[in-house]
Motif scaffolding. Structure first.
Motif, PDB file in Angstrom:
ATOM      1  N   THR A 668      12.055 126.305 175.883  1.00 30.47           N
ATOM      2  CA  THR A 668      10.626 126.126 175.657  1.00 30.47           C
ATOM      3  C   THR A 668      10.314 124.711 175.187  1.00 30.47           C
ATOM      4  OG1 THR A 668      10.736 126.788 173.330  1.00 30.47           O
ATOM      5  CG2 THR A 668      10.464 128.542 174.972  1.00 30.47           C
ATOM      6  N   GLU A 669       9.018 124.403 175.223  1.00 28.88           N
ATOM      7  CA  GLU A 669       8.545 123.090 174.788  1.00 28.88           C
ATOM      8  C   GLU A 669       8.905 122.820 173.334  1.00 28.88           C
ATOM      9  OE1 GLU A 669       4.187 121.541 173.733  1.00 28.88           O
ATOM     10  OE2 GLU A 669       4.455 121.812 175.917  1.00 28.88           O
ATOM     11  N   SER A 670       8.719 123.799 172.456  1.00 29.45           N
ATOM     12  CA  SER A 670       8.998 123.592 171.031  1.00 29.45           C
ATOM     13  C   SER A 670      10.491 123.383 170.774  1.00 29.45           C
ATOM     14  CB  SER A 670       8.484 124.781 170.215  1.00 29.45           C
ATOM     15  OG  SER A 670       9.099 125.986 170.640  1.00 29.45           O
ATOM     16  N   GLU A 671      11.340 124.110 171.520  1.00 29.46           N
ATOM     17  CA  GLU A 671      12.791 123.937 171.342  1.00 29.46           C
ATOM     18  C   GLU A 671      13.235 122.535 171.787  1.00 29.46           C
ATOM     19  OE1 GLU A 671      15.151 127.996 172.026  1.00 29.46           O
ATOM     20  OE2 GLU A 671      13.621 127.651 173.565  1.00 29.46           O
ATOM     21  N   ILE A 672      12.671 122.066 172.878  1.00 27.02           N
ATOM     22  CA  ILE A 672      13.012 120.725 173.370  1.00 27.02           C
ATOM     23  C   ILE A 672      12.547 119.674 172.377  1.00 27.02           C
ATOM     24  CG2 ILE A 672      12.593 119.036 175.204  1.00 27.02           C
ATOM     25  CD1 ILE A 672      12.211 121.477 177.098  1.00 27.02           C
ATOM     26  N   ARG A 673      11.326 119.859 171.850  1.00 29.06           N
ATOM     27  CA  ARG A 673      10.790 118.891 170.889  1.00 29.06           C
ATOM     28  C   ARG A 673      11.643 118.860 169.623  1.00 29.06           C
ATOM     29  NH1 ARG A 673       6.014 120.589 170.771  1.00 29.06           N
ATOM     30  NH2 ARG A 673       4.993 119.063 172.140  1.00 29.06           N
ATOM     31  N   ARG A 674      12.100 120.022 169.166  1.00 28.79           N
ATOM     32  CA  ARG A 674      12.950 120.055 167.967  1.00 28.79           C
ATOM     33  C   ARG A 674      14.262 119.294 168.194  1.00 28.79           C
ATOM     34  NH1 ARG A 674      11.183 125.471 167.250  1.00 28.79           N
ATOM     35  NH2 ARG A 674      13.080 126.285 168.252  1.00 28.79           N
ATOM     36  N   TYR A 675      14.858 119.512 169.346  1.00 27.80           N
ATOM     37  CA  TYR A 675      16.122 118.832 169.647  1.00 27.80           C
ATOM     38  C   TYR A 675      15.916 117.305 169.698  1.00 27.80           C
ATOM     39  CZ  TYR A 675      20.323 117.324 172.095  1.00 27.80           C
ATOM     40  OH  TYR A 675      21.493 116.678 172.438  1.00 27.80           O
ATOM     41  N   LEU A 676      14.874 116.879 170.411  1.00 29.46           N
ATOM     42  CA  LEU A 676      14.593 115.446 170.500  1.00 29.46           C
ATOM     43  C   LEU A 676      14.295 114.852 169.131  1.00 29.46           C
ATOM     44  CD1 LEU A 676      12.395 115.277 173.741  1.00 29.46           C
ATOM     45  CD2 LEU A 676      14.718 114.410 173.456  1.00 29.46           C
ATOM     46  N   SER A 677      13.561 115.589 168.311  1.00 30.63           N
ATOM     47  CA  SER A 677      13.234 115.115 166.956  1.00 30.63           C
ATOM     48  C   SER A 677      14.500 114.891 166.140  1.00 30.63           C
ATOM     49  CB  SER A 677      12.321 116.116 166.251  1.00 30.63           C
ATOM     50  OG  SER A 677      11.121 116.302 166.956  1.00 30.63           O
ATOM     51  N   SER A 678      15.411 115.858 166.226  1.00 22.13           N
ATOM     52  CA  SER A 678      16.656 115.770 165.467  1.00 22.13           C
ATOM     53  C   SER A 678      17.499 114.575 165.915  1.00 22.13           C
ATOM     54  CB  SER A 678      17.448 117.071 165.626  1.00 22.13           C
ATOM     55  OG  SER A 678      18.713 116.962 165.009  1.00 22.13           O
ATOM     56  N   GLU A 679      17.623 114.398 167.229  1.00 21.44           N
ATOM     57  CA  GLU A 679      18.451 113.305 167.754  1.00 21.44           C
ATOM     58  C   GLU A 679      17.824 111.936 167.480  1.00 21.44           C
ATOM     59  OE1 GLU A 679      21.537 113.455 169.142  1.00 21.44           O
ATOM     60  OE2 GLU A 679      21.435 115.525 168.445  1.00 21.44           O
ATOM     61  N   LEU A 680      16.502 111.842 167.611  1.00 17.05           N
ATOM     62  CA  LEU A 680      15.838 110.564 167.353  1.00 17.05           C
ATOM     63  C   LEU A 680      15.869 110.213 165.869  1.00 17.05           C
ATOM     64  CD1 LEU A 680      12.783 110.732 169.801  1.00 17.05           C
ATOM     65  CD2 LEU A 680      14.853 109.344 170.018  1.00 17.05           C
ATOM     66  N   LEU A 681      15.793 111.229 165.017  1.00 18.13           N
ATOM     67  CA  LEU A 681      15.908 110.967 163.581  1.00 18.13           C
ATOM     68  C   LEU A 681      17.298 110.426 163.255  1.00 18.13           C
ATOM     69  CD1 LEU A 681      14.701 111.074 160.753  1.00 18.13           C
ATOM     70  CD2 LEU A 681      15.512 113.443 160.563  1.00 18.13           C
ATOM     71  N   ARG A 682      18.323 110.986 163.880  1.00 16.63           N
ATOM     72  CA  ARG A 682      19.687 110.483 163.667  1.00 16.63           C
ATOM     73  C   ARG A 682      19.791 109.028 164.150  1.00 16.63           C
ATOM     74  NH1 ARG A 682      22.197 114.164 166.198  1.00 16.63           N
ATOM     75  NH2 ARG A 682      22.665 115.467 164.399  1.00 16.63           N
ATOM     76  N   PHE A 683      19.170 108.749 165.289  1.00 25.30           N
ATOM     77  CA  PHE A 683      19.138 107.380 165.821  1.00 25.30           C
ATOM     78  C   PHE A 683      18.468 106.436 164.813  1.00 25.30           C
ATOM     79  CE2 PHE A 683      15.877 104.658 167.941  1.00 25.30           C
ATOM     80  CZ  PHE A 683      16.697 103.626 168.350  1.00 25.30           C
ATOM     81  N   PHE A 684      17.348 106.871 164.237  1.00 29.74           N
ATOM     82  CA  PHE A 684      16.627 106.030 163.282  1.00 29.74           C
ATOM     83  C   PHE A 684      17.445 105.813 162.007  1.00 29.74           C
ATOM     84  CE2 PHE A 684      13.673 105.682 159.661  1.00 29.74           C
ATOM     85  CZ  PHE A 684      13.007 104.518 160.021  1.00 29.74           C
ATOM     86  N   GLU A 685      18.060 106.850 161.500  1.00 28.28           N
ATOM     87  CA  GLU A 685      18.852 106.734 160.268  1.00 28.28           C
ATOM     88  C   GLU A 685      20.035 105.797 160.448  1.00 28.28           C
ATOM     89  OE1 GLU A 685      19.695 110.822 159.599  1.00 28.28           O
ATOM     90  OE2 GLU A 685      17.916 111.170 158.329  1.00 28.28           O
ATOM     91  N   ASN A 686      20.601 105.763 161.640  1.00 26.47           N
ATOM     92  CA  ASN A 686      21.719 104.851 161.911  1.00 26.47           C
ATOM     93  C   ASN A 686      21.279 103.395 161.938  1.00 26.47           C
ATOM     94  OD1 ASN A 686      23.658 106.845 162.087  1.00 26.47           O
ATOM     95  ND2 ASN A 686      23.401 107.131 164.288  1.00 26.47           N
ATOM     96  N   LYS A 687      19.990 103.151 162.207  1.00 31.64           N
ATOM     97  CA  LYS A 687      19.489 101.774 162.259  1.00 31.64           C
ATOM     98  C   LYS A 687      19.188 101.221 160.881  1.00 31.64           C
ATOM     99  CE  LYS A 687      16.921 100.170 165.448  1.00 31.64           C
ATOM    100  NZ  LYS A 687      17.898  99.380 166.193  1.00 31.64           N
TER     101      LYS A 687
END
Length: 688
Positions: A668-687
């Motif tokens: 679903t849309e919400s599941e995809i958004r949650r996954y992307l949010s989690s991965e992008l947050l990890r990307f941001f924290e690494n920066k």
């Protein structure tokens, strides 16, 4: 016995005159040529040495050294004293012949070329046989007829393309923009510089800079230099009355849609006043077309750091090197971004048949032999066509070498700017080498040669460059990206004797507070921009099922764009549809081993970044008869900040993750958004 040129003789004598070895840079200085030329000549010199039972060794920190029995060395010395030298090498002759033919108004007699080059007519005929395929690559013809002579025929536009390529294959960046030109050394070198309009190049560049167009400052250095060469060649051709005959021949009226005509008129007027030239209206159309080309290539290239096919190459290459070394290269985002930015233009040059030059290939193979062999094996695993040459492998090794040596930042007290001609690979390698060897130096940033020429002196303490710059010698120091032991000592001496004596430098215990505060604020702004882009993109993310029964790919994409109408994301949907179809024709958009495709483009008709998912009722057929059932549509404005580009690039890279692909295909849309949010947050924290 082989004939040798005067330049080769000079280099061999330098090798004979040292017992401990001599670096390529020292040979270049002694013979007044570029380091690239030294490495090119060494290939022929090694063959000459074999005739005397001698060979060349390359030792870390010492450079090149002659090896062999004393009898062979003595025989070589005698040969050099007695041998009648060839006036020019075979490569030099071909450059001369191309320059002469591309500038000639009428056919040139073979005996005239032979007389100028002091060789036989048969040698000229043999050279022309070898040049004919090169000439054809540009849509030109090499015409030879008995009693008529030889000439290159074709459009003026194609001749200009050929001249620009000739410069790219035989000239260093330092040759074009540096002060240390020794034109009396080699008449062929002088002739080539004249043919490409070297005398006008800095006037061309200064006028372009004075236009204060934002888009020129955003161009990658390689694209900027291609534009300058195109403009310099244009001025040279007008000077010798080789202008474009008509707007139709210029070939840009349809493509440009007169978007840059006004700017080209002002630019041509200012440049004409400087050079005393009159630019006809058709040449202004041509210049506008050059502006259009670089803007379009830059706006489409670099979006999400390239297509999925390119990201897969980088992913597979990195994984292969990881398996062979055990080093976690896949966790180094800087490596991935550097490879993505480097490999795209590199592959284009290789596929076009452009000769790849890497003046550092010898030292790279010597100092990074283990890594070179691993990267070569990893590239061979990819089974790419055409074959990747060793020169390009050397550039890839520099990226991985920089990743190996990348360390945490330490406190330093000398602010340095880096200028590297070989691109990201050399600048990142040099930066990490400096970090490791000289922690007192802080690398503020990497910049291009044209930015360095205009940088206010109070914003840095030291410019470190790998090329000659159009600056006074006390403004910068030139070293190799590999940073040998001798160059470390040279750099320390320069800092002590020039930098520290001429400028006020922060003491180790008292770092420059204003610089640190400004850098901190810039980082905060960058982090804020990344967060804003991630949040807005995720909030706008939408999933739509699409009944495309009986629809073609064109109609399916049109329906997808229609669903975005009224959202404020896009303007003219018809133009965007053509851009999306054009990208599909240029390269596959399909994620490898899936039925998912990423369609993406940048355009001035897109007002904000957008990510939309469509699951189709029936599959659509793409190029190569590939079927896809799911399309992810990624759109972005033509003018895009570095931070926005980083976020889009990260999302594109995530598509190589099977977990995200499965979510896009099934969840679903919400599941995809949650996954992307989690991965992008990890990307941001690494920066951070």
């Amino acid at each position: 016995m082989r004939k040798i040129t005067a330049r080769q003789r000079q280099m061999i004598l330098l090798l004979l005159g040292v017992s401990e070895g001599i670096t390529a840079a020292e040979i270049a200085a002694g013979t007044r040529v570029s380091v690239r030329t030294v490495h090119r000549e060494m290939e022929d010199i090694e063959l000459i040495l074999q005739d005397f039972g001698l060979d060349l060794s390359r030792k870390s920190g010492k450079g090149l050294q002659l090896n062999g029995p004393e009898a062979g060395l003595e025989k070589l010395r005698l040969f050099l004293r007695e041998e009648k030298l060839a006036e020019y090498s075979g490569e030099d002759r071909k450059v001369y012949e191309l320059c002469a033919l591309l500038e000639a108004e009428e056919p040139v007699k073979l005996y005239s070329l032979a007389h100028s080059l002091k060789v036989t007519v048969a040698s000229i005929s043999y050279d022309l046989d070898e040049l004919e395929p090169w000439v054809r690559k540009f849509g030109l013809l090499l015409v030879r007829r008995r009693g008529y002579g030889v000439e290159i025929t074709g459009s003026e536009i194609d001749k200009r393309r050929a001249i620009s390529r000739l410069a790219a294959e035989h000239l260093d960046l330092s040759d074009l923009v540096g002060h240390n030109l020794q034109l009396d050394v080699n008449p062929i070198f002088k002739m080539l510089l004249s043919t490409v309009g070297k005398n006008n190049l800095m006037h061309v560049e200064n006028t372009l800079w004075d236009m204060e167009w934002k888009w020129t400052t955003e161009l990658p250095e390689i694209v900027y230099m291609e534009l300058l060469l195109g403009l310099a060649v244009t001025t040279r051709r007008i000077e010798i009355d080789r202008g474009v005959d008509s707007a139709e021949e210029a070939g840009y009226t349809r493509l440009s849609n007169h978007r840059n005509i006004a700017g080209a008129e002002i630019y041509a007027q200012r440049l004409g006043e400087t050079l005393g030239l009159k630019f006809p209206s058709v040449e202004i159309v041509y210049i506008a077309g050059l502006f259009d080309q670089v803007q379009d290539s830059f706006s489409s290239a670099g979006f999400a750091y390239g297509d999925i096919e390119l990201m897969e190459i980088v992913y597979r290459l990195t994984e292969s090197v990881v398996k062979r070394t055990g080093i976690s290269f896949q966790s180094d985002r800087s490596l991935r971004e550097g490879l993505l930015e480097h490999i795209d233009p590199a592959l284009k040059r290789i596929r076009e048949g452009t000769r790849i030059r890497n003046p550092l290939l010898g030292p790279i193979r010597r100092d990074y032999e283990y890594l070179f062999n691993i990267v070569r094996a990893a590239v061979e695993d990819l089974q790419m066509e055409p074959e990747i040459p060793d020169e390009e492998i050397g550039f890839l090794v520099m990226h991985f070498g920089a990743s190996v040596e990348r360390l945490n930042q330490l406190r330093r007290n000398v602010r340095a700017i880096l200028v590297c001609a070989s691109g990201l690979s050399s600048s990142r390698l040099l930066a990490t080498r400096l970090t490791k060897e000289m922690p007192q130096i802080v690398i503020l940033r990497n910049i291009s040669w044209y930015e360095a020429a205009r940088l206010p002196e109070d914003t840095y303490d030291l410019i470190i460059s790998t090329i000659d710059l159009p600056l006074d010698k006390d403004r910068y120091i030139k070293i190799s990206p590999l940073l040998s032991a001798e160059e470390i000592e040279k750099l320390l001496n320069y800092i002590q004797n020039t930098t520290l004596s001429d400028r006020k430098i922060s003491s180790p215990g008292e770092p420059d507070k204003s610089v640190r505060e400004e850098a901190a604020l810039d980082r905060m702004k960058s982090h804020q921009s990344i967060l804003n882009e991630m949040v807005s993109l995720l909030e706008r993310f939408r999933f739509h099922p699409l009944d495309n029964s009986g629809m073609s790919l064109r109609t399916t994409l049109s329906e997808m764009l229609d669903m975005l109408s009224g959202s404020g994301v896009i303007g003219d949907a018809d133009i965007l549809l053509e851009r999306l179809l054009e990208r599909e024709r240029m390269a596959s958009q399909v994620i490898p081993d899936t039925r998912l495709a990423l369609f993406h483009t940048r355009s001035s008709h897109i007002h904000m970044s957008s990510l939309t998912l469509y699951r189709l009722r029936q599959p659509v057929h793409l190029e190569g008869n590939t079927e896809v059932r799911v399309i992810l549509l990624m759109l972005a404005p033509r003018k895009l900040s570095k931070e926005s580009l980083e976020v889009l690039s990260e999302i594109s890279a995530l598509l190589l993750n099977s977990e995200l692909v499965k979510l896009l295909e099934e969840r679903t849309e919400s599941e995809i958004r949650r996954y992307l949010s989690s991965e992008l947050l990890r990307f941001f924290e690494n920066k951070i």
